[in-house]
Motif scaffolding. Sequence first.
Motif, short mmCIF file in Angstrom:
data_model
loop_
_atom_site.label_atom_id
_atom_site.label_comp_id
_atom_site.label_asym_id
_atom_site.label_seq_id
_atom_site.Cartn_x
_atom_site.Cartn_y
_atom_site.Cartn_z
N CYS A 54 2.08 -3.15 -4.14
CA CYS A 54 0.74 -2.64 -3.84
C CYS A 54 1.10 -1.25 -3.12
O CYS A 54 0.23 -0.24 -3.11
N GLU A 55 2.27 -1.14 -2.24
CA GLU A 55 2.39 -0.06 -1.81
C GLU A 55 3.09 1.38 -2.73
O GLU A 55 2.50 2.40 -2.35
N ALA A 56 3.59 0.82 -3.43
CA ALA A 56 4.07 1.76 -4.63
C ALA A 56 2.98 2.43 -5.43
O ALA A 56 3.03 3.85 -5.57
N ARG A 57 2.06 1.63 -5.79
CA ARG A 57 0.83 1.98 -6.44
C ARG A 57 0.10 3.27 -5.72
O ARG A 57 -0.34 4.26 -6.07
N ALA A 58 -0.07 2.73 -4.27
CA ALA A 58 -0.75 3.72 -3.36
C ALA A 58 -0.27 4.91 -3.29
O ALA A 58 -0.77 5.96 -3.21
N ALA A 59 1.22 4.78 -3.11
CA ALA A 59 2.05 6.18 -3.07
C ALA A 59 1.74 7.06 -4.27
O ALA A 59 1.87 8.35 -4.40
#
Length: 172
Positions: free
Chosen positions: A159-164
């Motif tokens: 979820c953090e990778a998608r956001a970045a």
Amino acid sequence: MKIPQLLSAAAAVIVSILSSYSSLAAEAIVGRASVVDGDTIEIRSQRIRLHGVDAPESWQLCGDGDGGSYRCGREAAIALERFLAASRPARCKIIERDRYGRFVATCFRADGREINRWLVANGNAVDWEKYSGGHYADVQEAARSKGVGIWRGKFQLPCEARAAHTRREPSC
């Protein structure tokens, strides 16, 4: 048409819509599952997001524990395909539809093994506690302790990778 008749007709439509959504939870989709990505499958042209788990994106890189990196999302999808191929068909118990119109479900192979749980237990996805309520925390901890899958090295939560990647706030 008079106002009471319009209200009655509108109420009937609302009841019909609500009935279809409540019956959705009792539905199941059964068939040969093909892998879309590490946490999404397709059965009979229906996209199904696996409930309560989050797998790395296909482009996402994870540490391999030896100083290198690998495409962990791609590896998760390949592992899922192998797991599904070992016992077909899959059966998915529908929970809801997501904002993209996909079904969200808990799925099982023909031999009864839960697919969602297997993904987390083998380090191919994380327990997405926001949605699972910690349902897979036990198998995630076991995977972390064994250093399997994404747990063998450093990685960014999917979820953090998608956001970045999309320059948005994480939805973790």
